[in-house]
Design a protein around this motif. Structure first.
Motif, PDB file in Angstrom:
ATOM      1  N   ALA A  91       0.839  -1.207   0.000  1.00  0.00           N
ATOM      2  CA  ALA A  91       0.000   0.000   0.000  1.00  0.00           C
ATOM      3  C   ALA A  91       0.871   1.253   0.000  1.00  0.00           C
ATOM      4  O   ALA A  91       0.573   2.224  -0.709  1.00  0.00           O
ATOM      5  CB  ALA A  91      -0.916   0.000   1.211  1.00  0.00           C
ATOM      6  N   LEU A  92       1.952   1.215   0.760  1.00  0.00           N
ATOM      7  CA  LEU A  92       2.867   2.362   0.830  1.00  0.00           C
ATOM      8  C   LEU A  92       3.511   2.628  -0.530  1.00  0.00           C
ATOM      9  O   LEU A  92       3.573   3.771  -0.999  1.00  0.00           O
ATOM     10  CB  LEU A  92       3.934   2.077   1.886  1.00  0.00           C
ATOM     11  N   ASN A  93       3.963   1.540  -1.163  1.00  0.00           N
ATOM     12  CA  ASN A  93       4.576   1.674  -2.493  1.00  0.00           C
ATOM     13  C   ASN A  93       3.560   2.213  -3.491  1.00  0.00           C
ATOM     14  O   ASN A  93       3.888   3.065  -4.318  1.00  0.00           O
ATOM     15  CB  ASN A  93       5.106   0.317  -2.975  1.00  0.00           C
ATOM     16  N   PHE A  94       2.337   1.708  -3.397  1.00  0.00           N
ATOM     17  CA  PHE A  94       1.280   2.136  -4.311  1.00  0.00           C
ATOM     18  C   PHE A  94       1.024   3.642  -4.155  1.00  0.00           C
ATOM     19  O   PHE A  94       0.945   4.376  -5.137  1.00  0.00           O
ATOM     20  CB  PHE A  94       0.005   1.338  -3.995  1.00  0.00           C
ATOM     21  N   LEU A  95       0.927   4.080  -2.879  1.00  0.00           N
ATOM     22  CA  LEU A  95       0.677   5.506  -2.618  1.00  0.00           C
ATOM     23  C   LEU A  95       1.820   6.362  -3.165  1.00  0.00           C
ATOM     24  O   LEU A  95       1.581   7.414  -3.758  1.00  0.00           O
ATOM     25  CB  LEU A  95       0.530   5.740  -1.112  1.00  0.00           C
ATOM     26  N   LYS A  96       3.042   5.893  -2.951  1.00  0.00           N
ATOM     27  CA  LYS A  96       4.208   6.660  -3.400  1.00  0.00           C
ATOM     28  C   LYS A  96       4.225   6.776  -4.924  1.00  0.00           C
ATOM     29  O   LYS A  96       4.552   7.812  -5.480  1.00  0.00           O
ATOM     30  CB  LYS A  96       5.491   5.993  -2.899  1.00  0.00           C
TER      31      LYS A  96
END
Lengths: 298, 243
Positions: free
Chosen positions: A245-250
């Protein structure tokens, strides 16, 4: 307890898990589902709190001095401010630094017409707080300090952040309490069903002369193992999902990620790992301990 | 087996059970047992007979200390069951063997494991268990079926496993609650022969039943209960079914 009996009990606890595969699966699934939701909410709320905290840390009070103040008095005032518990950081900004900052931020190429520093005499302290809700108290104190001419602050920002922090705190406690209550209810029901199925085994043990401890121990071991597995699965899932999720947001919302400062999974796990494991083991232990007790009065 | 070495002597050396005016009521109303007084001696074979509701089950539950008398005194193997502390009940029960009408075997475990289970839960060392279990299985005639699960055995064989489980801890008293209730006449007689052998070897056997043929054939002591009261106690009697 004899060593051979200890290993027998341990082995029985492990074997019980496989003997009652359906019950074990149901229990693990229930604990996992509850702790997954718990972990998810914790991660979101921890990030909210972190973001608010970061914003709070950026809020500062600016302290200006009387015109005729000496450098020694300015230093004295600086030391007094630093000693305050609610203060996290104090920066001294000289009049020249203030003018340089103003030029860079607002005037850029239009500053050439100024031959002298128009902010002369406006050296100041930027005071950052640990807890933004203490701003008013600190301002009142600073205004009473001899040599201080004016204290500038952003009351609205401080109030909004302070309220947001409180609100997040209340929501976290509320949601976590509801989740825990639901988990305990579901798990105690699942354990009750599992133990009711084995009521006969418990009564046989009691008739033969087993002590309460010996009857209870395999069930408690079983409960603890189920609790551990039930906690480990959602932790692994959260680890995986959070990073994704963090990678996706970034990647997808780079503006968002530059504005908001998210916590690393390691930071989240510092609290989530021990708390989830403790809840899993605790629920497994208590669930089996209490439910078996009902059947010991044979 | 000698009585446990306890400070206070509550009963005579040759007695295993003493009931003094024992009554048991579950709720206010008709008592399940009323003013029952009896003595059972070491090595006796006793039938407790009676119709449904006569108090037979209450009698067994009292002896197992599953329930406590409402009135009167109950002594078993020099334990005062009115006053025994909860933590001492397991130690007391290790002197008893229990056999039920519905066998109560662990269906997910084989014959050997069912019998060994009784030893493991009282923490007998593994080496001793490996020696004792085959011996007791041979006694009940099931040495060749130690690997079978209860579901693969006949009713008579399952009851033998239950008896082996009750015997393996070498109890002083064997309580049998309708052990032939689920068996055909042939299997019933086999079980009775086995119980008699066990009794001949020195174990006191107390059997609750309403099987007239068995009681009449065995000619042992018969205590007859009716509506919670002892109506007869014959040294070598048959099933008392007058009135």
């Amino acid at each position: 307890m004899k060593i051979s009996s200890f290993f027998y009990t341990l082995w029985q606890g492990i074997k019980n898990i496989f003997r009652n595969k359906l019950f074990s699966l149901a229990s693990v699934a229930t604990i996992s589902a509850c702790l997954f939701l718990f972990g998810l909410f914790y991660s979101v709320l921890a990030n909210f709190q972190h973001i608010v905290k970061t914003a709070e840390e950026g809020v500062c009070i600016v302290v200006f001095f009387d015109e005729d103040i000496t450098d020694a008095r300015i230093e004295e005032i600086g030391d007094m401010i630093k000693r305050r518990a609610e203060v996290s950081k104090v920066n001294f900004v000289s009049a020249d630094e203030a003018w340089e900052g103003f030029k860079t931020e607002y005037l850029r190429d239009y500053s050439d017409g100024f031959l002298e520093n128009p902010l002369e005499g406006l050296s100041n302290y930027e005071v950052y707080l640990n807890d933004v809700s203490m701003q008013s108290a600190l301002v009142t104190y600073l205004e009473s300090v001899p040599g201080v001419n004016e204290v500038k602050r952003s009351e609205l920002t401080a109030l909004t952040l302070s309220n947001a922090n409180k609100l997040i705190g209340y929501i976290s406690i509320g949601i976590i309490a509801i989740l825990l209550a639901v988990s305990i209810f579901l798990i105690s029901n699942t354990v009750t069903i599992g133990i009711t199925v084995r009521k006969e085994e418990i009564s046989i043990m009691k008739y033969i002369g087993a002590t309460d401890f010996f009857v209870r121990a395999p069930f408690v071991i079983e409960g603890i193992i189920i609790g551990l597995v039930g906690a480990a699965i959602p932790l692994a899932l959260i680890y995986f999902v959070y990073n994704r999720a963090l990678n996706f947001l970034k990647e997808q919302f780079s503006v968002l990620s530059s504005l908001l400062n998210f916590l690393a999974i390691e930071e989240i796990f510092k609290n989530l790992l021990p708390v989830s494991l403790a809840i899993g083991v605790g629920i497994g232990f208590l669930g089996s301990f209490i439910t078996v007790r009902k059947h010991l009065r044979v | 087996m000698a009585l446990p070495n306890r400070k206070k002597k509550l009963m005579e050396d040759d007695e295993v059970i003493v009931m003094e005016n024992v009554s048991k009521s579950y709720q206010a109303g008709i008592p399940a047992l009323s003013n029952v007084s009896l003595k059972i001696k070491k090595g006796e074979f006793v039938f407790v007979v009676g119709d449904s509701g006569s108090g037979k089950s209450t009698f067994i539950k009292l002896l197992l200390r599953e329930i406590v008398p409402t009135e009167g005194n109950l002594y078993v193997l020099n334990y005062n069951l009115n006053k025994i502390k909860h933590r001492k009940i397991p130690k007391f029960r290790r002197n008893l063997g229990v056999v039920f009408q519905d066998f109560r075997l662990l269906k997910d475990r084989n014959v050997y494991e069912n019998v060994a289970f009784a030893q493991r839960i009282i923490q007998v060392p593994g080496k001793q268990i490996r020696k004792n279990v085959p011996k007791v299985l041979a006694t009940v005639g099931l040495a060749g079926k130690y690997k079978a699960k209860p579901g693969k055995l006949s009713g008579g064989e399952q009851q033998r496993v239950a008896i082996a489980r009750a015997l393996v801890n070498r109890p002083t008293v064997l309580l049998a609650d309708e052990p032939t209730g689920n068996l055909d006449p042939n299997n019933s007689m086999e079980i009775m022969r086995l119980l008699e052998e066990i009794n001949n070897a020195g174990t006191t056997v107390i059997m609750v039943t309403h099987n007239k043929d068995i009681v009449n054939a065995m000619q042992k002591r018969v205590i007859t209960l009716r509506k919670g009261v002892i109506v007869s106690d014959h040294e070598r009697g048959g099933y008392d079914d007058e009135d």
